[in-house]
Design a protein around this motif. Structure first.
Motif, PDB file in Angstrom:
ATOM      1  N   SER A   6     -78.772 -78.058 -68.541  1.00 29.03           N
ATOM      2  CA  SER A   6     -77.495 -78.622 -68.106  1.00 29.03           C
ATOM      3  C   SER A   6     -76.346 -77.647 -68.352  1.00 29.03           C
ATOM      4  O   SER A   6     -75.508 -77.435 -67.471  1.00 29.03           O
ATOM      5  N   ILE A   7     -76.324 -77.066 -69.521  1.00 24.83           N
ATOM      6  CA  ILE A   7     -75.235 -76.143 -69.874  1.00 24.83           C
ATOM      7  C   ILE A   7     -75.313 -74.883 -69.028  1.00 24.83           C
ATOM      8  O   ILE A   7     -74.296 -74.423 -68.484  1.00 24.83           O
ATOM      9  N   ARG A  20     -73.477 -81.807 -55.972  1.00 23.26           N
ATOM     10  CA  ARG A  20     -73.498 -82.966 -56.857  1.00 23.26           C
ATOM     11  C   ARG A  20     -74.042 -82.561 -58.222  1.00 23.26           C
ATOM     12  O   ARG A  20     -74.825 -81.625 -58.327  1.00 23.26           O
ATOM     13  N   ALA A  21     -73.624 -83.279 -59.258  1.00 27.98           N
ATOM     14  CA  ALA A  21     -74.115 -83.037 -60.622  1.00 27.98           C
ATOM     15  C   ALA A  21     -74.690 -84.333 -61.172  1.00 27.98           C
ATOM     16  O   ALA A  21     -74.102 -85.404 -61.022  1.00 27.98           O
ATOM     17  N   SER A  22     -75.824 -84.222 -61.822  1.00 28.33           N
ATOM     18  CA  SER A  22     -76.464 -85.397 -62.410  1.00 28.33           C
ATOM     19  C   SER A  22     -75.703 -85.858 -63.650  1.00 28.33           C
ATOM     20  O   SER A  22     -74.876 -85.134 -64.201  1.00 28.33           O
ATOM     21  N   ALA A  59     -65.657 -77.255 -66.772  1.00 30.45           N
ATOM     22  CA  ALA A  59     -65.519 -78.695 -67.011  1.00 30.45           C
ATOM     23  C   ALA A  59     -64.941 -79.399 -65.789  1.00 30.45           C
ATOM     24  O   ALA A  59     -65.384 -80.496 -65.418  1.00 30.45           O
ATOM     25  N   VAL A  60     -63.974 -78.780 -65.153  1.00 25.21           N
ATOM     26  CA  VAL A  60     -63.360 -79.384 -63.959  1.00 25.21           C
ATOM     27  C   VAL A  60     -64.373 -79.415 -62.812  1.00 25.21           C
ATOM     28  O   VAL A  60     -64.492 -80.430 -62.116  1.00 25.21           O
ATOM     29  N   THR A  61     -65.120 -78.334 -62.635  1.00 22.31           N
ATOM     30  CA  THR A  61     -66.067 -78.306 -61.520  1.00 22.31           C
ATOM     31  C   THR A  61     -67.227 -79.284 -61.725  1.00 22.31           C
ATOM     32  O   THR A  61     -67.632 -79.945 -60.777  1.00 22.31           O
ATOM     33  N   VAL A  62     -67.746 -79.388 -62.950  1.00 22.28           N
ATOM     34  CA  VAL A  62     -68.837 -80.340 -63.164  1.00 22.28           C
ATOM     35  C   VAL A  62     -68.324 -81.775 -63.028  1.00 22.28           C
ATOM     36  O   VAL A  62     -69.046 -82.651 -62.567  1.00 22.28           O
ATOM     37  N   SER A  63     -67.065 -82.016 -63.371  1.00 22.16           N
ATOM     38  CA  SER A  63     -66.482 -83.351 -63.189  1.00 22.16           C
ATOM     39  C   SER A  63     -66.377 -83.690 -61.705  1.00 22.16           C
ATOM     40  O   SER A  63     -66.689 -84.812 -61.292  1.00 22.16           O
ATOM     41  N   ALA A  64     -65.938 -82.722 -60.911  1.00 22.13           N
ATOM     42  CA  ALA A  64     -65.839 -82.949 -59.463  1.00 22.13           C
ATOM     43  C   ALA A  64     -67.221 -83.207 -58.866  1.00 22.13           C
ATOM     44  O   ALA A  64     -67.409 -84.136 -58.069  1.00 22.13           O
ATOM     45  N   ARG A  65     -68.203 -82.406 -59.272  1.00 22.26           N
ATOM     46  CA  ARG A  65     -69.559 -82.606 -58.750  1.00 22.26           C
ATOM     47  C   ARG A  65     -70.157 -83.926 -59.220  1.00 22.26           C
ATOM     48  O   ARG A  65     -70.914 -84.568 -58.496  1.00 22.26           O
ATOM     49  N   LEU A  67     -68.440 -86.704 -59.729  1.00 14.82           N
ATOM     50  CA  LEU A  67     -67.841 -87.714 -58.857  1.00 14.82           C
ATOM     51  C   LEU A  67     -68.477 -87.676 -57.472  1.00 14.82           C
ATOM     52  O   LEU A  67     -68.667 -88.721 -56.846  1.00 14.82           O
ATOM     53  N   HIS A  68     -68.825 -86.482 -56.994  1.00 15.51           N
ATOM     54  CA  HIS A  68     -69.503 -86.381 -55.700  1.00 15.51           C
ATOM     55  C   HIS A  68     -70.834 -87.122 -55.735  1.00 15.51           C
ATOM     56  O   HIS A  68     -71.258 -87.691 -54.731  1.00 15.51           O
ATOM     57  N   ASP A  69     -71.494 -87.122 -56.894  1.00 16.69           N
ATOM     58  CA  ASP A  69     -72.797 -87.768 -57.006  1.00 16.69           C
ATOM     59  C   ASP A  69     -72.713 -89.277 -56.805  1.00 16.69           C
ATOM     60  O   ASP A  69     -73.681 -89.896 -56.402  1.00 16.69           O
ATOM     61  N   ILE A  70     -71.554 -89.865 -57.085  1.00 21.22           N
ATOM     62  CA  ILE A  70     -71.403 -91.307 -56.865  1.00 21.22           C
ATOM     63  C   ILE A  70     -70.618 -91.592 -55.583  1.00 21.22           C
ATOM     64  O   ILE A  70     -70.196 -92.715 -55.337  1.00 21.22           O
ATOM     65  N   GLY A  71     -70.419 -90.544 -54.768  1.00 21.06           N
ATOM     66  CA  GLY A  71     -69.786 -90.735 -53.466  1.00 21.06           C
ATOM     67  C   GLY A  71     -68.275 -90.728 -53.475  1.00 21.06           C
ATOM     68  O   GLY A  71     -67.647 -91.190 -52.527  1.00 21.06           O
ATOM     69  N   LYS A  72     -67.668 -90.196 -54.523  1.00 21.32           N
ATOM     70  CA  LYS A  72     -66.203 -90.147 -54.609  1.00 21.32           C
ATOM     71  C   LYS A  72     -65.725 -88.701 -54.512  1.00 21.32           C
ATOM     72  O   LYS A  72     -66.423 -87.775 -54.887  1.00 21.32           O
ATOM     73  N   SER A  73     -64.507 -88.530 -54.054  1.00 20.19           N
ATOM     74  CA  SER A  73     -63.902 -87.211 -53.986  1.00 20.19           C
ATOM     75  C   SER A  73     -63.612 -86.702 -55.397  1.00 20.19           C
ATOM     76  O   SER A  73     -63.300 -87.474 -56.307  1.00 20.19           O
ATOM     77  N   GLY A  74     -63.707 -85.396 -55.568  1.00 22.70           N
ATOM     78  CA  GLY A  74     -63.400 -84.789 -56.863  1.00 22.70           C
ATOM     79  C   GLY A  74     -61.962 -85.006 -57.298  1.00 22.70           C
ATOM     80  O   GLY A  74     -61.644 -84.935 -58.491  1.00 22.70           O
ATOM     81  N   TRP A  75     -61.084 -85.274 -56.351  1.00 23.26           N
ATOM     82  CA  TRP A  75     -59.674 -85.507 -56.689  1.00 23.26           C
ATOM     83  C   TRP A  75     -59.496 -86.755 -57.554  1.00 23.26           C
ATOM     84  O   TRP A  75     -58.485 -86.905 -58.227  1.00 23.26           O
ATOM     85  N   TRP A  76     -60.482 -87.643 -57.553  1.00 30.27           N
ATOM     86  CA  TRP A  76     -60.391 -88.848 -58.373  1.00 30.27           C
ATOM     87  C   TRP A  76     -60.377 -88.526 -59.865  1.00 30.27           C
ATOM     88  O   TRP A  76     -60.022 -89.372 -60.681  1.00 30.27           O
TER      89      TRP A  76
END
Length: 120
Positions: A6-7, A20-22, A59-65, A67-76
């Motif tokens: 993961s890291i 997407r990120a798991s 940290a920001v990129t994995v957070s965006a990915r 959110l993508h995994d649950i179908g939401k935009s990274g801006w959320w």
């Protein structure tokens, strides 16, 4: 994914907002980030700031990915800047991702094939 995978995945994709990120990728990196920042703070204030700065983009990129995994935009992820509403981001990060392909790509972890009881 195990913690090491993961890291390393987060560092390999340190500037990749697509895909997407798991859950495991997100949470293991989060634990690594907090632990590293605590250790750096124990060493020196400047070390803490340097580590925080170095881990900010991954940290920001994995957070965006995530959110993508649950179908939401990274801006959320900006919702976490609002004190109480940040709890929504935590709930979304803990939510199971969409199975199969969604708008942001294929699932980061393929679904586990279930074997019928008694079948070998």
């Amino acid at each position: 994914m195990n913690p090491g995978q993961s890291i390393s995945s987060c560092f390999r994709k340190y500037a990749t907002f697509s895909g997407r990120a798991s859950r495991s990728e997100f949470w293991w990196f989060f634990v690594f980030q907090i632990g590293t920042m605590v250790l750096a703070a124990l060493i020196h204030e400047i070390a803490y700031y340097l580590v925080s700065l170095a881990l900010l983009l991954p940290a920001v990129t994995v957070s965006a990915r995530r959110l993508h995994d649950i179908g939401k935009s990274g801006w959320w992820m900006l919702i976490s800047a609002v004190p109480v509403l940040g709890l929504i981001f935590i709930a979304w990060a803990a939510k199971k991702g969409d199975e199969g392909v969604n708008t942001y790509g294929p699932a980061p972890v393929p679904p586990v094939a279930q074997v019928a009881p008694g079948a070998q």
